[in-house]
Design a protein around this motif. Structure first.
Motif, PDB file in Angstrom:
ATOM      1  N   ILE B 102       0.852  -1.193   0.000  1.00 13.98           N
ATOM      2  CA  ILE B 102       0.000   0.000   0.000  1.00 13.98           C
ATOM      3  C   ILE B 102       0.885   1.239   0.000  1.00 13.98           C
ATOM      4  O   ILE B 102       0.544   2.271   0.543  1.00 13.98           O
ATOM      5  CB  ILE B 102      -0.959   0.027   1.206  1.00 13.98           C
ATOM      6  CG1 ILE B 102      -0.184   0.018   2.535  1.00 13.98           C
ATOM      7  CG2 ILE B 102      -1.935  -1.112   1.148  1.00 13.98           C
ATOM      8  CD1 ILE B 102      -1.050   0.350   3.736  1.00 13.98           C
ATOM      9  N   TYR B 124       0.307  -4.822   1.852  1.00 11.71           N
ATOM     10  CA  TYR B 124      -1.136  -4.790   1.619  1.00 11.71           C
ATOM     11  C   TYR B 124      -1.769  -5.955   2.370  1.00 11.71           C
ATOM     12  O   TYR B 124      -1.253  -7.063   2.355  1.00 11.71           O
ATOM     13  CB  TYR B 124      -1.428  -4.921   0.118  1.00 11.71           C
ATOM     14  CG  TYR B 124      -2.891  -5.093  -0.177  1.00 11.71           C
ATOM     15  CD1 TYR B 124      -3.733  -3.988  -0.260  1.00 11.71           C
ATOM     16  CD2 TYR B 124      -3.432  -6.364  -0.360  1.00 11.71           C
ATOM     17  CE1 TYR B 124      -5.079  -4.142  -0.530  1.00 11.71           C
ATOM     18  CE2 TYR B 124      -4.783  -6.531  -0.629  1.00 11.71           C
ATOM     19  CZ  TYR B 124      -5.597  -5.416  -0.711  1.00 11.71           C
ATOM     20  OH  TYR B 124      -6.925  -5.580  -0.959  1.00 11.71           O
ATOM     21  N   SER B 283      -0.839  -1.810   8.864  1.00  8.50           N
ATOM     22  CA  SER B 283       0.279  -2.305   8.059  1.00  8.50           C
ATOM     23  C   SER B 283       1.624  -1.956   8.682  1.00  8.50           C
ATOM     24  O   SER B 283       2.580  -2.726   8.592  1.00  8.50           O
ATOM     25  CB  SER B 283       0.204  -1.743   6.634  1.00  8.50           C
ATOM     26  OG  SER B 283      -0.842  -2.361   5.928  1.00  8.50           O
TER      27      SER B 283
END
Lengths: 157, 458
Positions: B102, B124, B283
């Motif tokens: 991401i 991700y 994350s």
């Protein structure tokens, strides 16, 4: 070919492609320029062995897409400038279409640009964006649903 | 998409950009980007320096927190410093081909000519469609002990200070937490709660296994993502809002992950108002837990605390309840909450003249109290929030088939201490079906009070 000539060749060959892709993802010309610049900086840093023109284009697009994602994460501090103010659409239909595309989530915009403009398949887009082909197809499908009014009028074109 | 192609055909990189790109190799600089991120890094350091660490009002955390702030905040003078050479821009994590991220974040270290910018990718994580998930309540093992988490616990967990500020984005948050121990003094579970301006998180960690939370899930859809070889189970939690609108901190976006990495079982739930910010917070934690590792073995029970069943009595919430009468008991679950007043108590409190004032009240038998506050839930357990933590809590229950039968025998209900972010620290485990619960609480300084609720688990 020395490094300077190599860079110049790469810039001349791919700068517009990368800038368009970055612009499609970010919707902001200044940020898109930053992304492209960072992409070539990364190239200079890595100097990867790229097999051929297709490979180098895909590598550069992949790096550009990653840089765009990073920029998107930080965007809360850097509001985007309206793309259509910088590059006006030639007519109302085009403007409406562009507004609809720019309103899509970034993942879908990326997939739309790489598929409909660059002509990549979902497998190739997956390799560039680091996504599974099925995910890319899902993004494209959702984007098509959103853009159905425009696409239905252009089938066969 | 013909119009799109026509539009894009007319979009071209400007001559200015072209010249900037051609000049990259000779100048080897990234002036715009460096200044931008350098300024951001300076702002980050400043925020960290100003960040408050509050872990409750007792336990010496405030004193520790003061030490936890960076001793010196070095903010590089970007405008006056030479732009760093590109050769000093070190890569961080490398994204493998086909690996989905991401994006990432950059960490600036050093200053001036020695400045380094490292780039770290964020994995991700697939969360799937919105899914219902209940609140969780974890019960400490009966033989174990519990205490407040400290700054040293958090540092021992993540290994170094810059992990909190630069990597995990915990620097500007108010952190609090508890750590529970097995009878032998090893960590049973560490629970942390971090509240920031835009996001908040709860975190539970246990050695070698997923944290043992009695968590009831309805229609849950977990999605597995392989993150650097670790299977991360993600949930897009619908309806697991954090906060309340009155305080202005209501956050309705929630993501939860569970995984075991480097011998530590992790469950993180992050809250916010924007998907991207919440997922980035998760994350960042996943990246650190998987690539850098978390360490629970450095967290000890403190001498003499292990085995002590509860943290000291005292104010643990935002406000101090009026103790001139038994406090209102609030029962919370995923579906909502219900308040109950004690109708049966033996109470002492200091009067205005310093003399102790006593009060005794006798209420209805629980099985005659058909107007008792009621709640229907799918949770395994509900949280008991007394406002001021009692020193002891117990509970009995009757099936609702016994309404009116005051001679019916009660059975014991299980009350445990709650780990985590709940203010009060007790949970009641529910039986299937409808039951009348009588909850008895005892405060050493005030007396005893009992509360009656009709709770239905379906």
């Amino acid at each position: 070919m020395n490094h300077s000539n190599r860079l110049e060749e790469l810039v001349t060959k791919h700068e517009h492609t990368l800038f368009r892709a970055a612009l499609a993802i970010l919707g902001d010309a200044q940020e898109a320029e930053d992304a492209v610049q960072d992409t070539f900086l990364r190239y200079l840093e890595k100097r990867p062995e790229l097999r051929d023109s297709d490979h180098e284009k895909a590598w550069l697009l992949k790096v550009t897409a990653n840089r765009c994602k990073s920029i998107l994460r930080m965007r809360k501090r850097h509001p985007a400038v309206e793309l259509l103010d910088v590059y006006p659409a030639p007519d109302t239909d085009c403007r409406e279409l562009m507004e609809a595309i720019l309103a899509l989530p970034a993942n879908q915009r990326s997939a739309v640009h790489l598929h409909y403009y660059e002509g990549y398949t979902s497998e190739e887009i997956g390799a560039i964006l680091g996504q599974r082909p099925g995910t890319v197809r899902s993004h494209l499908s959702r984007a098509r649903d959103t853009l159905r009014r425009y696409l239905s009028g252009e089938e066969g074109e | 998409m013909k119009k799109y192609r026509e539009y894009m055909d007319n979009v071209r990189a400007s001559d200015t950009l072209h010249q900037r790109l051609l000049g990259l190799e000779t100048s080897g600089t990234r002036p715009v980007t460096w200044k931008k991120y350098g300024t951001m890094a300076a702002a980050l350091v400043l925020v960290v320096g100003l960040g408050a660490w509050g872990l409750g009002k007792s336990g010496g955390w405030d004193a520790l927190a003061a030490n936890f702030r960076p001793a010196a905040t070095t903010v590089p003078e970007i405008a006056d410093e030479p732009v760093p050479d590109i050769a000093l821009v070190a890569p961080g994590d490398v994204t493998e081909p086909g690996e989905k991220t991401i994006g990432g974040y950059e960490v600036v270290s050093g200053s001036g000519e020695n400045a380094m910018v490292s780039y770290y990718v964020l994995p991700y994580i697939e969360y799937g469609p919105p899914s219902d998930i209940s609140a969780a309540a974890s019960l400490v093992p009966p033989a174990g002990g519990i205490r407040e988490a400290t700054r040293d616990d958090v540092l021992a967990l993540v290994g170094k200070e810059d992990a909190l500020t630069a990597h995990l984005d915990w620097g500007g948050r108010e952190l609090r937490g508890t750590v529970g121990f097995e009878a032998d003094g090893t960590v049973w579970m560490l629970s942390l709660w971090g509240e920031g301006q835009d996001t908040a998180f709860s975190l539970e960690l246990s050695p070698g296994r997923l944290p043992p939370t009695c968590c009831v899930v309805i229609g849950e859809q977990r999605t597995i993502t392989n993150v650097w070889g670790v299977e991360v189970s993600g949930v897009n939690c619908r309806g697991a809002a954090y906060g309340d609108t009155e305080r202005g901190v209501y956050m309705d976006v929630c993501r939860e992950v569970e995984f075991i990495a480097n011998g530590v079982g992790c469950r993180m739930k992050a809250y916010g108002t924007q998907d991207g910010a919440v997922e980035e917070l998760v994350s960042r934690f996943v990246r650190w837990a998987v690539l850098e590792g978390l360490e629970l073995s450095g967290i000890g029970p403190d001498n003499g605390i292990c085995g002590y069943p509860l943290a000291p009595s005292g104010e643990t919430g935002d406000s101090v309840p009026d103790m001139s009468e038994p406090p209102i008991l609030r029962v919370l679950c995923a579906e909502g909450l219900v308040d109950g007043r004690s109708g049966n108590y033996h109470w002492n409190y200091p009067g205005e003249d310093g003399q102790t004032v006593g009060a005794i009240a006798c209420g209805l038998h629980p099985l005659d109290f058909r107007e008792a506050p009621s709640l229907t839930t799918a949770d395994d357990a509900v949280t008991l929030d007394f406002g001021r933590r009692p020193d002891r809590v117990s509970a009995v229950c009757w099936p609702d088939s016994q309404w009116g039968n005051t001679s019916a025998a009660s059975q014991a209900a299980e009350v445990g201490h709650v780990m985590g972010h709940v203010r009060d620290g007790y949970a009641l485990r529910l039986e299937e079906g409808g039951w009348i619960y009588e909850i008895s609480a005892e405060w050493d300084d005030y007396g005893t009070a009992s509360y009656v609720f009709y709770l239905i688990k379906n």
